[in-house]
Design a protein around this motif. Sequence first.
Motif, PDB file in Angstrom:
ATOM      1  N   ARG A 172     115.305  -4.252 -39.996  1.00  0.00           N
ATOM      2  CA  ARG A 172     114.415  -5.195 -40.672  1.00  0.00           C
ATOM      3  C   ARG A 172     115.061  -5.751 -41.919  1.00  0.00           C
ATOM      4  O   ARG A 172     115.009  -5.158 -42.991  1.00  0.00           O
ATOM      5  N   ALA A 178     102.715  -8.539 -44.931  1.00  0.00           N
ATOM      6  CA  ALA A 178     102.204  -7.167 -45.061  1.00  0.00           C
ATOM      7  C   ALA A 178     102.842  -6.314 -43.974  1.00  0.00           C
ATOM      8  O   ALA A 178     102.173  -5.908 -43.039  1.00  0.00           O
ATOM      9  N   CYS A 203      99.287  -7.793 -30.328  1.00  0.00           N
ATOM     10  CA  CYS A 203      98.770  -9.176 -30.285  1.00  0.00           C
ATOM     11  C   CYS A 203      98.790  -9.855 -31.660  1.00  0.00           C
ATOM     12  O   CYS A 203      98.435 -11.028 -31.769  1.00  0.00           O
ATOM     13  N   MET A 204      99.169  -9.120 -32.723  1.00  0.00           N
ATOM     14  CA  MET A 204      99.337  -9.718 -34.066  1.00  0.00           C
ATOM     15  C   MET A 204     100.583  -9.080 -34.664  1.00  0.00           C
ATOM     16  O   MET A 204     100.523  -8.374 -35.667  1.00  0.00           O
ATOM     17  N   SER A 207     106.085  -9.161 -38.338  1.00  0.00           N
ATOM     18  CA  SER A 207     107.550  -9.056 -38.304  1.00  0.00           C
ATOM     19  C   SER A 207     108.054  -8.142 -37.184  1.00  0.00           C
ATOM     20  O   SER A 207     109.254  -7.884 -37.091  1.00  0.00           O
ATOM     21  N   SER A 268     101.483 -17.126 -35.851  1.00  0.00           N
ATOM     22  CA  SER A 268     102.421 -17.815 -36.733  1.00  0.00           C
ATOM     23  C   SER A 268     103.824 -17.899 -36.117  1.00  0.00           C
ATOM     24  O   SER A 268     104.444 -16.863 -35.830  1.00  0.00           O
ATOM     25  N   MET A 271     106.372 -16.015 -38.188  1.00  0.00           N
ATOM     26  CA  MET A 271     106.421 -14.554 -37.998  1.00  0.00           C
ATOM     27  C   MET A 271     107.123 -14.203 -36.692  1.00  0.00           C
ATOM     28  O   MET A 271     107.841 -13.196 -36.623  1.00  0.00           O
ATOM     29  N   HIS A 293     101.022 -17.594 -30.266  1.00  0.00           N
ATOM     30  CA  HIS A 293      99.660 -18.081 -30.005  1.00  0.00           C
ATOM     31  C   HIS A 293      98.663 -17.094 -30.597  1.00  0.00           C
ATOM     32  O   HIS A 293      98.978 -15.907 -30.759  1.00  0.00           O
ATOM     33  N   PRO A 294      97.456 -17.549 -30.890  1.00  0.00           N
ATOM     34  CA  PRO A 294      96.433 -16.597 -31.336  1.00  0.00           C
ATOM     35  C   PRO A 294      96.009 -15.732 -30.143  1.00  0.00           C
ATOM     36  O   PRO A 294      95.986 -16.237 -29.010  1.00  0.00           O
ATOM     37  N   PRO A 311      95.418  -8.465 -40.024  1.00  0.00           N
ATOM     38  CA  PRO A 311      95.488  -8.681 -41.488  1.00  0.00           C
ATOM     39  C   PRO A 311      94.497  -7.773 -42.208  1.00  0.00           C
ATOM     40  O   PRO A 311      93.449  -7.436 -41.678  1.00  0.00           O
TER      41      PRO A 311
HETATM   42  C1  LIG Z   1      99.203  -7.289 -41.200  1.00  0.00           C
HETATM   43  S1  LIG Z   1     100.160  -8.494 -40.351  1.00  0.00           S
HETATM   44  C2  LIG Z   1     100.987  -7.566 -39.135  1.00  0.00           C
HETATM   45  C3  LIG Z   1     102.151  -6.847 -39.712  1.00  0.00           C
HETATM   46  C4  LIG Z   1     103.064  -6.241 -38.682  1.00  0.00           C
HETATM   47  N1  LIG Z   1     102.546  -5.012 -38.134  1.00  0.00           N
HETATM   48  C5  LIG Z   1     104.442  -6.030 -39.308  1.00  0.00           C
HETATM   49  O1  LIG Z   1     104.901  -4.907 -39.364  1.00  0.00           O
HETATM   50  O2  LIG Z   1     105.023  -6.999 -39.793  1.00  0.00           O
HETATM   51  C6  LIG Z   1      98.958  -9.370 -39.420  1.00  0.00           C
HETATM   52  C7  LIG Z   1      99.478 -10.505 -38.572  1.00  0.00           C
HETATM   53  O3  LIG Z   1      98.395 -11.034 -37.825  1.00  0.00           O
HETATM   54  C8  LIG Z   1      98.675 -12.402 -37.568  1.00  0.00           C
HETATM   55  N2  LIG Z   1      97.410 -13.039 -37.113  1.00  0.00           N
HETATM   56  C9  LIG Z   1      96.307 -13.324 -37.854  1.00  0.00           C
HETATM   57  N3  LIG Z   1      95.353 -13.854 -37.060  1.00  0.00           N
HETATM   58  C10 LIG Z   1      95.856 -13.894 -35.802  1.00  0.00           C
HETATM   59  C11 LIG Z   1      95.350 -14.310 -34.540  1.00  0.00           C
HETATM   60  N4  LIG Z   1      94.128 -14.811 -34.420  1.00  0.00           N
HETATM   61  N5  LIG Z   1      96.148 -14.188 -33.449  1.00  0.00           N
HETATM   62  C12 LIG Z   1      97.405 -13.693 -33.561  1.00  0.00           C
HETATM   63  N6  LIG Z   1      97.931 -13.308 -34.742  1.00  0.00           N
HETATM   64  C13 LIG Z   1      97.172 -13.389 -35.833  1.00  0.00           C
HETATM   65  C14 LIG Z   1      99.243 -12.889 -38.886  1.00  0.00           C
HETATM   66  O4  LIG Z   1     100.013 -14.073 -38.678  1.00  0.00           O
HETATM   67  C15 LIG Z   1     100.078 -11.683 -39.333  1.00  0.00           C
HETATM   68  O5  LIG Z   1     101.421 -11.848 -38.968  1.00  0.00           O
END
Ligand SMILES: C[S@@+](CC[C@H](N)C(=O)[O-])C[C@H]1O[C@@H](n2cnc3c(N)ncnc32)[C@H](O)[C@@H]1O
Length: 405
Positions: A172, A178, A203-204, A207, A268, A271, A293-294, A311
């Motif tokens: 990394r 976060a 799904c989110m 990084s 994003s 990301m 995609h979301p 988040p």
């Molecule tokens: C707390 S961070 C995840 C951190 C990750 N575990 C890491 O180690 O980097 C939350 C992520 O959720 C993504 N996010 C927020 N809403 C989302 C959605 N509806 N669908 C997909 N991703 C989403 C954000 O872009 C962000 O990158």
Amino acid sequence: MYEYQINNSFFAQVPGMMETLCEEELKELGAVNTKVAYRGVYFEADPTALYRINYTSRMISRVLAPLLTFQCPNTNILIKTAEKIRWEEFFSVDKTFAITASVAKSQINNSLYASQCLKDGIADYFRKVSNGIRPDVNTVNPDVRINLHIEKDVAVISLDTSGESLHKRGYRLLAGEAPMQETLAAAIIRLSKWDGQNPLWDCMCGSGTILCEALMYYCRIPAQKLRTNFGFFYLPDFNKEIWENLKAELDSKMRSLPKGLISGSDKSQKMIEVAKDNLSRLPFSDSVDLSTHPFQHVKQFENGTLITNPPYGIRMGEFEDVQKLYTELGDFIKQKCKGTTAFIYTGDPVLRKSIGLKTSKRVPLVNGKLEGVLVQIDSYEGSKKRYYAEYKAEEELLKKKSEAD
Ligand SMILES: C[S@@+](CC[C@H](N)C(=O)[O-])C[C@H]1O[C@@H](n2cnc3c(N)ncnc32)[C@H](O)[C@@H]1O
């Protein structure tokens, strides 16, 4: 003989709330006579086990080898006693070093000052034995790290056998807003009991820490595959042959990743680029599927393992949106994830409540300074129910805790 050589005794520093998990892992890697302490585990290990622990542990932060324990009511005694260690047996003047110190309930009550005194003591020692030459201090990236812990006026000087903290895997270089600590992501994968028999999806993924750790776990990539300098190289009894044979043996156990077994997505694009960059440093990462995609746009994710860290909603004005996101995640799991077990790491009880699904397990875990909980939601079928009693109990507990604090 130094203290660690008498009983092969070491101390593993571990992330908060992970003591028991780390003890289990240490035993698997060959540690014996383990004893859990606050944020640490005492254990015994022969050189092979010590090297294996440093090279492959996914959850511990560092391993200290105690050199000397002594009564230490003042810094004069600290400096004088530190001179009893033959420092040239550990490193030479062309290497750089750093001291980390902690003090508790002691007459020496300033850890920074204590570390400066020990640093001066070591520098003076080298000046005496090396014609006035001393090694330089490098606080950012030293070759050798020395640890000083003083508690109730008893000091322990140890060599850090890991070197840089073991949560740093080397993959990394870029982090998201976060990022999750690597050791925490590894603990979550272990707690999920995912064994590669079904697809894993974050799904989110941000990084991509969960993805990287899942890849390393499945492919049996040693957690420190990318590290070239370990603290144990500087132990006077370091056995290069044992280390090289062990490393070759552990590296030979790596296996490839079936395409699509691990996938990650994030809304994003930025990301996803970061996750791609981080993954690219690890072997077999070409087989990890990444997409932008979301999660709400995904048709279904059935018979798999969903592990994610949404988040936290800490920033001002964000909370309500994030609360809605958690409710949508709950609905998504309920409606589109038949046969899937979900593991969600969250920091806030109100957000956990917003998921609105029954949880079968809750494990408190720390991410840096943030105290969170990993919740497990088993395959959900049937009508959506909010289990207020369960949430109320947790809220009550947190209230009591904050009152007690
Ligand atoms: C707390 S961070 C995840 C951190 C990750 N575990 C890491 O180690 O980097 C939350 C992520 O959720 C993504 N996010 C927020 N809403 C989302 C959605 N509806 N669908 C997909 N991703 C989403 C954000 O872009 C962000 O990158």
